[in-house]
Design a protein around this motif. Structure first.
Motif, PDB file in Angstrom:
ATOM      1  N   ASN A  52      33.110  55.269  36.972  1.00  0.00           N
ATOM      2  CA  ASN A  52      33.931  56.377  36.478  1.00  0.00           C
ATOM      3  C   ASN A  52      35.388  55.961  36.337  1.00  0.00           C
ATOM      4  N   LEU A  53      35.882  55.226  37.318  1.00  0.00           N
ATOM      5  CA  LEU A  53      37.276  54.803  37.301  1.00  0.00           C
ATOM      6  C   LEU A  53      37.564  53.922  36.086  1.00  0.00           C
ATOM      7  N   VAL A  54      36.684  52.952  35.833  1.00  0.00           N
ATOM      8  CA  VAL A  54      36.893  52.042  34.708  1.00  0.00           C
ATOM      9  C   VAL A  54      36.720  52.763  33.373  1.00  0.00           C
ATOM     10  N   SER A  55      35.801  53.700  33.331  1.00  0.00           N
ATOM     11  CA  SER A  55      35.579  54.461  32.102  1.00  0.00           C
ATOM     12  C   SER A  55      36.794  55.314  31.755  1.00  0.00           C
ATOM     13  N   GLU A  56      37.433  55.853  32.780  1.00  0.00           N
ATOM     14  CA  GLU A  56      38.569  56.746  32.569  1.00  0.00           C
ATOM     15  C   GLU A  56      39.901  56.004  32.482  1.00  0.00           C
ATOM     16  N   ASN A  57      39.898  54.723  32.853  1.00  0.00           N
ATOM     17  CA  ASN A  57      41.137  53.942  32.860  1.00  0.00           C
ATOM     18  C   ASN A  57      40.849  52.572  32.229  1.00  0.00           C
ATOM     19  N   GLN A  58      40.961  52.532  30.921  1.00  0.00           N
ATOM     20  CA  GLN A  58      40.603  51.322  30.188  1.00  0.00           C
ATOM     21  C   GLN A  58      41.553  50.156  30.459  1.00  0.00           C
ATOM     22  N   ASP A  59      42.682  50.438  31.107  1.00  0.00           N
ATOM     23  CA  ASP A  59      43.658  49.382  31.359  1.00  0.00           C
ATOM     24  C   ASP A  59      43.460  48.689  32.704  1.00  0.00           C
ATOM     25  N   VAL A  60      42.390  49.011  33.418  1.00  0.00           N
ATOM     26  CA  VAL A  60      42.110  48.331  34.684  1.00  0.00           C
ATOM     27  C   VAL A  60      41.572  46.935  34.386  1.00  0.00           C
ATOM     28  N   GLY A  61      42.248  45.918  34.939  1.00  0.00           N
ATOM     29  CA  GLY A  61      41.848  44.541  34.669  1.00  0.00           C
ATOM     30  C   GLY A  61      41.247  43.821  35.850  1.00  0.00           C
ATOM     31  N   ALA A  62      41.314  44.438  37.043  1.00  0.00           N
ATOM     32  CA  ALA A  62      40.754  43.825  38.243  1.00  0.00           C
ATOM     33  C   ALA A  62      40.618  44.893  39.310  1.00  0.00           C
ATOM     34  N   ILE A  63      39.760  44.616  40.280  1.00  0.00           N
ATOM     35  CA  ILE A  63      39.554  45.525  41.409  1.00  0.00           C
ATOM     36  C   ILE A  63      39.789  44.759  42.695  1.00  0.00           C
ATOM     37  N   LEU A  64      40.533  45.368  43.607  1.00  0.00           N
ATOM     38  CA  LEU A  64      40.746  44.813  44.940  1.00  0.00           C
ATOM     39  C   LEU A  64      40.180  45.775  45.968  1.00  0.00           C
ATOM     40  N   LEU A  65      39.322  45.272  46.830  1.00  0.00           N
ATOM     41  CA  LEU A  65      38.746  46.083  47.901  1.00  0.00           C
ATOM     42  C   LEU A  65      39.598  45.904  49.147  1.00  0.00           C
ATOM     43  N   GLU A  66      40.360  46.930  49.482  1.00  0.00           N
ATOM     44  CA  GLU A  66      41.259  46.846  50.641  1.00  0.00           C
ATOM     45  C   GLU A  66      40.518  46.713  51.944  1.00  0.00           C
ATOM     46  N   CYS A  67      39.427  47.448  52.076  1.00  0.00           N
ATOM     47  CA  CYS A  67      38.748  47.611  53.363  1.00  0.00           C
ATOM     48  C   CYS A  67      37.879  46.398  53.705  1.00  0.00           C
ATOM     49  N   SER A  68      37.916  45.982  54.958  1.00  0.00           N
ATOM     50  CA  SER A  68      37.121  44.832  55.409  1.00  0.00           C
ATOM     51  C   SER A  68      35.635  45.136  55.471  1.00  0.00           C
ATOM     52  N   ASP A  69      35.261  46.400  55.319  1.00  0.00           N
ATOM     53  CA  ASP A  69      33.850  46.793  55.298  1.00  0.00           C
ATOM     54  C   ASP A  69      33.250  46.750  53.895  1.00  0.00           C
ATOM     55  N   LEU A  70      34.077  46.546  52.880  1.00  0.00           N
ATOM     56  CA  LEU A  70      33.605  46.677  51.503  1.00  0.00           C
ATOM     57  C   LEU A  70      33.078  45.409  50.835  1.00  0.00           C
ATOM     58  N   PRO A  71      33.350  44.202  51.332  1.00  0.00           N
ATOM     59  CA  PRO A  71      32.821  43.016  50.653  1.00  0.00           C
ATOM     60  C   PRO A  71      31.311  43.028  50.400  1.00  0.00           C
ATOM     61  N   PRO A  72      30.474  43.638  51.268  1.00  0.00           N
ATOM     62  CA  PRO A  72      29.041  43.663  50.947  1.00  0.00           C
ATOM     63  C   PRO A  72      28.714  44.371  49.629  1.00  0.00           C
ATOM     64  N   TYR A  73      29.667  45.154  49.106  1.00  0.00           N
ATOM     65  CA  TYR A  73      29.412  45.926  47.891  1.00  0.00           C
ATOM     66  C   TYR A  73      30.135  45.340  46.672  1.00  0.00           C
ATOM     67  N   ALA A  74      30.822  44.224  46.875  1.00  0.00           N
ATOM     68  CA  ALA A  74      31.614  43.634  45.798  1.00  0.00           C
ATOM     69  C   ALA A  74      30.744  43.220  44.614  1.00  0.00           C
ATOM     70  N   LYS A  75      29.602  42.639  44.896  1.00  0.00           N
ATOM     71  CA  LYS A  75      28.739  42.171  43.807  1.00  0.00           C
ATOM     72  C   LYS A  75      28.238  43.338  42.972  1.00  0.00           C
ATOM     73  N   ALA A  76      27.835  44.432  43.621  1.00  0.00           N
ATOM     74  CA  ALA A  76      27.336  45.594  42.888  1.00  0.00           C
ATOM     75  C   ALA A  76      28.448  46.219  42.053  1.00  0.00           C
ATOM     76  N   ILE A  77      29.657  46.263  42.599  1.00  0.00           N
ATOM     77  CA  ILE A  77      30.798  46.815  41.872  1.00  0.00           C
ATOM     78  C   ILE A  77      31.125  45.945  40.667  1.00  0.00           C
ATOM     79  N   GLN A  78      31.062  44.639  40.851  1.00  0.00           N
ATOM     80  CA  GLN A  78      31.336  43.737  39.730  1.00  0.00           C
ATOM     81  C   GLN A  78      30.258  43.858  38.650  1.00  0.00           C
ATOM     82  N   ALA A  79      29.006  43.953  39.056  1.00  0.00           N
ATOM     83  CA  ALA A  79      27.914  44.086  38.089  1.00  0.00           C
ATOM     84  C   ALA A  79      28.065  45.360  37.263  1.00  0.00           C
ATOM     85  N   ALA A  80      28.597  46.409  37.907  1.00  0.00           N
ATOM     86  CA  ALA A  80      28.730  47.691  37.221  1.00  0.00           C
ATOM     87  C   ALA A  80      29.933  47.741  36.295  1.00  0.00           C
ATOM     88  N   THR A  81      30.948  46.940  36.562  1.00  0.00           N
ATOM     89  CA  THR A  81      32.199  47.035  35.804  1.00  0.00           C
ATOM     90  C   THR A  81      32.501  45.801  34.959  1.00  0.00           C
TER      91      THR A  81
END
Length: 253
Positions: free
Chosen positions: A197-226
């Motif tokens: 949703n974020l990328v769809s609504e904000n076409q100028d997003v060029g990268a994503i940074l996961l601040e939280c140390s609990d989020l790296p397990p989801y990085a691959k799924a987020i990248q696959a989706a965006t």
């Protein structure tokens, strides 16, 4: 290169990295981790199987909200944890939460080895690498806690950032509040939905940074989706590790 010269080269490299002997050795990366009890999946900074190299943890005891706000009451404990890790022979120090950024400057000046307490330390690098027309979406466990005062401590500001709070997600409650019923599948799905949703609504997003140390397990799924570059604690830790533990290269000419 013959066998004898190979051994001599390796001995020379070992001599360059001698440290004060301890009861254990071989930990290049030291990680300060808050005493929080919930499932730590592979990929989580607080799960040692995340890394192909040994890491050494030092536990600190305070409420996570104190870290989010950068409470001065916990600063000394964070500094002492860093000093402990340095004495154990680690070559660089990481914090297992993005909001350790509050103490980046204080800890950096208290020890004599590199300190990168927060995944947010990567922001200047990311800004350098993507178009100035592009923004960086920051997935944060406490979005309201990321402001220019905090960002200044990691060498940047809020320009070109799009803060996406994920702490409000029901599926994230098991991590943030240590409540029962952690559902990894549901959290994965909700994070992917937020990212899409974020990328769809904000076409100028060029990268994503996961601040939280609990989020790296989801990085691959987020990248696959965006389809976007996704940075997290582990992209930073890999970089830091390879800067403090260089290797000898072997191959053919």
């Amino acid at each position: 290169m013959n066998w004898k010269s190979t051994i001599e080269t390796r001995d020379e490299l070992l001599d360059l990295h001698l440290v004060t002997p301890h009861y254990t050795a071989g930990f290049a990366i030291g990680i300060i981790a808050v005493h929080l009890i919930y499932p730590k999946l592979p990929g989580n900074v607080a799960n040692a199987t995340t890394y192909p190299f040994p890491v050494l943890y030092r536990e600190v005891f305070f409420e996570i909200e104190e870290l989010f706000s950068g409470s001065n009451a916990i600063k000394d404990q964070v500094i002492e944890a860093a000093k402990y890790l340095e004495k154990q022979g680690v070559r660089a120090i990481i914090g297992a939460c993005g909001y350790f950024a509050h103490f980046q400057e204080a800890v950096r000046e208290a020890v004599d080895i590199p300190v990168f307490l927060s995944s947010l330390c990567q922001l200047p690098l990311i800004k350098t690498g993507i178009s100035s027309k592009k923004r960086i979406a920051v997935f944060a466990a406490s979005g309201d806690s990321i402001d220019d005062e905090l960002l200044k401590k990691v060498g940047t500001d809020s320009s070109r950032l799009l803060i996406q709070d994920i702490g409000h997600l029901d599926s994230f409650a098991g991590i943030r509040y240590g409540s029962n019923g952690f559902d990894n599948k549901r959290l994965t799905e909700e994070l992917v939905e937020v990212a899409e949703n974020l990328v769809s609504e904000n076409q100028d997003v060029g990268a994503i940074l996961l601040e939280c140390s609990d989020l790296p397990p989801y990085a691959k799924a987020i990248q696959a989706a965006t389809g976007l570059p996704v940075y997290d604690f582990n992209t930073m830790i890999d970089l830091i590790y390879h800067s403090v533990v260089q290797k000898t290269y072997f191959g053919y000419l």
